[in-house]
Design a protein around this motif. Structure first.
Motif, mmCIF file in Angstrom:
data_model
loop_
_atom_site.group_PDB
_atom_site.id
_atom_site.type_symbol
_atom_site.label_atom_id
_atom_site.label_comp_id
_atom_site.label_asym_id
_atom_site.label_seq_id
_atom_site.Cartn_x
_atom_site.Cartn_y
_atom_site.Cartn_z
ATOM 1 N N HIS A 22 1.094 -1.163 0.445
ATOM 2 C CA HIS A 22 -0.057 -0.233 0.005
ATOM 3 C C HIS A 22 1.151 1.112 -0.050
ATOM 4 N N VAL A 23 2.958 1.295 0.430
ATOM 5 C CA VAL A 23 2.748 2.157 -0.317
ATOM 6 C C VAL A 23 4.270 2.186 -0.811
ATOM 7 N N MET A 24 4.172 0.851 -1.460
ATOM 8 C CA MET A 24 4.736 1.124 -3.375
ATOM 9 C C MET A 24 4.117 2.061 -4.526
ATOM 10 N N SER A 25 4.257 3.193 -4.904
ATOM 11 C CA SER A 25 3.692 3.739 -5.929
ATOM 12 C C SER A 25 4.208 2.760 -7.325
ATOM 13 N N SER A 26 3.730 2.498 -7.811
ATOM 14 C CA SER A 26 4.204 1.885 -9.594
ATOM 15 C C SER A 26 3.640 2.470 -10.433
ATOM 16 N N TRP A 27 4.414 2.664 -11.895
ATOM 17 C CA TRP A 27 3.551 3.195 -13.056
ATOM 18 C C TRP A 27 3.317 2.536 -14.044
ATOM 19 N N VAL A 28 2.841 2.621 -14.900
ATOM 20 C CA VAL A 28 3.258 1.995 -15.942
ATOM 21 C C VAL A 28 3.302 3.424 -17.019
ATOM 22 N N THR A 29 4.635 2.702 -17.592
ATOM 23 C CA THR A 29 5.355 4.177 -18.478
ATOM 24 C C THR A 29 5.519 2.721 -19.870
ATOM 25 N N PHE B 195 1.201 -3.428 -16.347
ATOM 26 C CA PHE B 195 0.071 -3.005 -15.547
ATOM 27 C C PHE B 195 0.074 -4.060 -14.227
ATOM 28 N N VAL B 196 0.086 -5.113 -15.130
ATOM 29 C CA VAL B 196 0.161 -6.297 -13.582
ATOM 30 C C VAL B 196 1.738 -6.889 -12.703
ATOM 31 N N ASN B 197 2.758 -5.411 -13.360
ATOM 32 C CA ASN B 197 3.296 -4.814 -12.467
ATOM 33 C C ASN B 197 3.232 -4.237 -11.340
ATOM 34 N N ALA B 198 2.707 -3.136 -12.214
ATOM 35 C CA ALA B 198 2.464 -1.784 -11.240
ATOM 36 C C ALA B 198 0.917 -2.266 -10.019
ATOM 37 N N MET B 199 -0.026 -2.965 -11.514
ATOM 38 C CA MET B 199 -0.234 -3.208 -9.406
ATOM 39 C C MET B 199 -0.154 -4.382 -8.601
ATOM 40 N N CYS B 200 1.055 -4.530 -8.775
ATOM 41 C CA CYS B 200 1.028 -4.646 -7.354
ATOM 42 C C CYS B 200 1.649 -4.313 -5.568
ATOM 43 N N GLY B 201 1.026 -2.848 -6.410
ATOM 44 C CA GLY B 201 1.632 -1.768 -5.020
ATOM 45 C C GLY B 201 0.634 -0.691 -5.482
ATOM 46 N N VAL B 202 0.907 0.345 -5.437
ATOM 47 C CA VAL B 202 -0.256 1.457 -5.902
ATOM 48 C C VAL B 202 -0.211 1.842 -7.549
ATOM 49 N N LEU B 203 -1.383 1.785 -8.028
ATOM 50 C CA LEU B 203 -1.287 1.774 -9.148
ATOM 51 C C LEU B 203 -1.078 3.786 -10.257
ATOM 52 N N GLY B 204 -0.441 3.798 -10.717
ATOM 53 C CA GLY B 204 0.192 4.950 -11.858
ATOM 54 C C GLY B 204 0.714 4.778 -12.652
ATOM 55 N N ILE B 205 -0.132 6.161 -13.574
ATOM 56 C CA ILE B 205 0.051 5.648 -15.220
ATOM 57 C C ILE B 205 1.075 7.474 -15.350
ATOM 58 N N GLY B 206 2.429 6.618 -15.696
ATOM 59 C CA GLY B 206 3.262 7.445 -16.127
ATOM 60 C C GLY B 206 3.589 7.958 -17.651
ATOM 61 N N ALA B 207 2.443 7.208 -18.658
ATOM 62 C CA ALA B 207 3.745 7.157 -19.904
ATOM 63 C C ALA B 207 2.641 8.316 -20.767
ATOM 64 N N ASP B 208 2.632 8.293 -22.517
ATOM 65 C CA ASP B 208 2.074 9.746 -23.230
ATOM 66 C C ASP B 208 0.839 9.261 -23.802
ATOM 67 N N LEU B 209 0.148 9.675 -22.535
ATOM 68 C CA LEU B 209 -1.294 8.666 -23.257
ATOM 69 C C LEU B 209 -1.723 9.465 -25.480
ATOM 70 N N ARG B 210 -1.203 10.402 -24.653
ATOM 71 C CA ARG B 210 -1.111 10.563 -26.680
ATOM 72 C C ARG B 210 -0.773 9.961 -27.845
ATOM 73 N N ALA B 211 -0.140 9.149 -27.781
ATOM 74 C CA ALA B 211 0.930 8.027 -28.373
ATOM 75 C C ALA B 211 0.318 6.578 -28.580
ATOM 76 N N TRP B 212 -0.657 6.778 -27.603
ATOM 77 C CA TRP B 212 -1.149 5.505 -27.381
ATOM 78 C C TRP B 212 -2.864 4.882 -28.331
ATOM 79 N N THR B 213 -2.428 3.969 -28.975
ATOM 80 C CA THR B 213 -3.161 3.742 -30.083
ATOM 81 C C THR B 213 -5.113 3.470 -29.254
ATOM 82 N N PRO B 214 -5.725 3.489 -29.911
ATOM 83 C CA PRO B 214 -7.199 3.440 -29.546
ATOM 84 C C PRO B 214 -7.194 2.062 -28.659
ATOM 85 N N GLU B 215 -6.366 0.896 -28.899
ATOM 86 C CA GLU B 215 -6.361 0.142 -28.189
ATOM 87 C C GLU B 215 -5.665 -0.398 -27.500
#
Length: 690
Positions: free
Chosen positions: A530-537, A554-574
């Motif tokens: 619960h103290v481990m902040s982890s991002w998907v990038t 995602f599975v790795n980041a969900m082992c703690g406190v989930l965050g997102i740090g990627a550039d979502l503008r570059a992600w595909t709709p999928e």
């Protein structure tokens, strides 16, 4: 005679027995282990092994000064200024309370009273230890450890500790120590990237595991000594920047707390002892959901403006994020890392409609709002530095060295603390901020305070720590709704004093998939999910460059406190659709991850590893494929398996995604099957007990 006196402290599952030594005026450990372990001859008795050393040098002493223990490592070195070092004390009484013990020792010639303090932590298997030193006359203390921990071994002691560097913190490292001394620590004004203030000791590969963690966010050391006679003695404490401190008449020096833990279930069992302790430290704040955040740093760096941030915020809200954090670059003068620190005003050019309007727009998307700050840092060209050049650490007549193009404020000064508190109060009172990321990217180098008197009468490291804790305590009291994240260039300031005052910490700036897996594996040995902040990038691997899927991240980041740090503008709709599915699953499972019992399954060196979380009738298994993704190393068509633990053999467990039902015995003996491939390198399995 008082040498027969003994005291036992009981935790939930363990007992710790101390006695007055029959050999001299000191307390020594008689037994430590499962409840009832004190009934029988002490396994630590070394009373007859004193050839060419004193009885005190051979004793499993809880705390001994130089003078009584001259050869094998003293825990306290004290003297009057200009006189010979050494303390020769007598026992001066014990005070027992509910789960507490205080043993007093006095040296009437020196004018020193030392109290060895013990306190059990309810609902855990942790015992806190510290010492209190009071001088009748002025005393010079060269060493003042918090305590010594004695562990009987039959051969070499297996030491497990966490090592690293920036971007590679919390690497689980092991060493077998048969004789000699092992030491680690930091002189960087923080625990540092190189070592965590945490150590586990085992008798070889025995399951009985002893752990210590020093609760101090400044300079520190932990030293393990394999002593003559077959025991290991671990000393730990803070290290004054000045080399020694002067204790004024009538003053009391209280050392940092040393948390001591025991588990009969190996390193994995010890990790759960620490997890429970950190849930205790969280108090009522444990039950506040750790929200899914989006942090804009890796998408924009210093190129921060309202339009770009809002574009990212909208994309983050669309995939289910609950919190939007603007990282470095939001304030005046911060186009790069050469300026702006200390002048904490939103950049009017970047936010032409006003920062309050920008925050309102973010919150209008259904997101909470968070902000990055580095309160201890200052840029040389800032207005703050121009107005208060005396507020930075410096040595008169010596050049000021820049690290990351910045200097460090002397947070030991009350006026600097008041400035930081006022700055944070202004930001949190003016804008609707519910999350604060506190960073610290610059260790102290020229650590002086000209004009404050003789340098050998200062205790700058402790004063900075006390200032840091005062500010965090103020944040807790004045802004209880604000979630605080602790960061120091990644994981350089992770200790229990920080964890008791923050809600999450940032283990590392490295968010690459397999690199991060190794970091988190080590981190979870010492600290709770619960103290481990982890991002998907989108970060590529630095040390292990093998590619992994978005699911793996995602599975790795969900082992703690989930965050997102990627550039979502570059992600595909999928990719955005897949991210939304993972975030929805995480929200459903985070109570199990954060409040359940965590078990580390394998290690990143295995072809499959993971973490198992158990709460009530639900078991969540985060499984990650770390090997080749073409059927190797097993026979093609045969899945790899991850053996679970602590299930009821006779019970039935149903996989909620596939409907497959397993017996507990099957999962314990054979394990969950995983057929990894290039398109499938991670899985999150939810089992419900039928």
């Amino acid at each position: 005679m008082t040498s027969h006196r003994r005291w036992t402290l009981n935790t939930e599952h363990t007992s710790y027995t101390v006695r007055l030594s029959p050999q001299g005026p000191w307390a020594e450990l008689e037994a430590w282990g499962p409840l009832g372990v004190e009934h029988g001859p002490s396994a630590l008795d070394r009373s007859r092994r004193t050839h060419f050393i004193t009885p005190a040098d051979a004793a499993p002493a809880e705390y001994l000064p130089h003078g009584l223990r001259p050869f094998t490592g003293a825990d306290l070195i004290a003297a009057r200024p200009g006189e010979e070092r050494g303390v020769w004390w007598d026992f001066d009484g014990a005070e027992e309370g509910q789960g507490t013990l205080r043993l007093a020792f006095t040296d009437e010639v020196l004018g020193l009273r030392t109290v060895q303090c013990y306190e059990t932590v309810p609902g855990t298997d942790v015992i806190l230890r510290w010492t209190e030193h009071t001088g009748r006359a002025e005393l010079r203390l060269e060493r003042f450890d918090s305590g010594a921990v004695n562990i009987p071994v039959t051969d070499a002691a297996r030491l497990t500790y966490l090592t690293g560097q920036w971007s590679q913190e919390f690497q689980r490292t092991q060493l077998d120590l048969s004789r000699g001394t092992f030491t680690m620590g930091s002189l960087q004004g923080a625990p540092g990237h190189a070592y965590a203030p945490w150590l586990a000791v085992q008798d070889g590969d025995a399951q009985a595991t002893y752990g210590i963690a020093l609760e101090w966010p400044g300079n520190w050391h932990i030293t393990a000594e394999a002593e003559p006679g077959g025991s290991v003695r671990v000393r730990a404490g803070r290290v004054p920047h000045e080399g020694a401190i002067l204790l004024a008449p009538g003053d009391t020096l209280v050392t940092p707390r040393l948390a001591c833990a025991f588990s009969p279930d190996g390193l994995d069992g010890l990790s759960r002892v620490w997890h429970r302790y950190e849930r205790h430290l969280a108090g009522d704040r444990l039950h506040r959901p750790r929200k899914v955040l989006y942090n804009s740093w890796e998408a924009t760096g210093f190129d921060v403006d309202a339009a770009g941030q809002l574009e990212l915020a909208k994309a983050a809200a669309d995939i289910g994020a609950e919190l939007f954090v603007v990282d470095d670059g939001w304030f005046t003068g911060r186009g790069d890392d050469t300026g702006g620190l200390g002048d904490w005003q939103p950049d009017p050019v970047a936010f032409p409609q006003g920062f309050d309007g920008f925050v309102d727009e973010v919150r209008g998307l259904g997101l909470d709002f968070g902000l990055w700050v580095e309160p201890e840092a200052v840029s040389p060209g800032s207005r703050l530095h121009t107005e208060h050049p005396d507020w930075v650490y410096r040595v008169a007549g010596r050049p000021a060295r820049l690290i990351r193009n910045q200097l460090l404020l002397d947070l030991g000064r009350t006026d600097v603390q008041d400035f930081v508190i006022g700055t944070l109060d202004r930001l949190l009172g003016t804008y609707d901020i519910s999350y604060l990321k506190w960073d610290m990217n610059r260790p102290p180098t020229e650590r002086g305070r000209p004009g404050a008197g003789p340098a050998d009468r200062l205790d700058l490291d402790a004063e900075h720590v006390h200032g840091y804790l005062r500010v965090l305590d103020h944040l807790r009291a004045a802004h209880p709704h604000v979630t605080v994240e602790g960061c120091a260039g990644g994981g350089a300031r992770v200790d229990h004093t920080t964890l008791a005052r923050t809600d999450v910490v940032w283990p590392s700036d490295n968010t690459a998939p397999l690199d991060r897996l190794s970091i988190q594996h080590g981190f979870l040995h010492a600290h709770a999910p619960h103290v481990m902040s982890s991002w998907v990038t989108d970060a590529p691997g630095i040390f292990d460059p093998r590619p992994r899927s978005l699911a793996f991240r995602f599975v790795n980041a969900m082992c703690g406190v989930l965050g997102i740090g990627a550039d979502l503008r570059a992600w595909t709709p999928e990719q955005r659709v897949e991210a939304a599915r993972w975030i929805a699953r995480y929200k459903d499972l985070r109570e199990v991850v954060h409040h359940g019992e965590a078990r580390l399954l394998g290690s990143p060196a295995d072809t499959t590893c993971g973490v198992q979380y158990d709460a009530g009738d639900r078991t969540v298994v985060a499984a990650l494929g770390t090997g080749r993704l073409d059927g190797s190393p097993l026979v093609p068509g045969r899945p790899d398996r991850l053996r679970l633990r602590a299930l009821e053999p006779a019970a039935r467990y149903r996989d909620t995604a596939t409907g497959t039902t397993y017996s507990g015995a099957h999962l314990l003996h054979y394990g969950l099957p995983f057929a990894w491939s290039a398109d499938h390198d991670a899985d999150l399995v939810v089992l419900t007990r039928q």
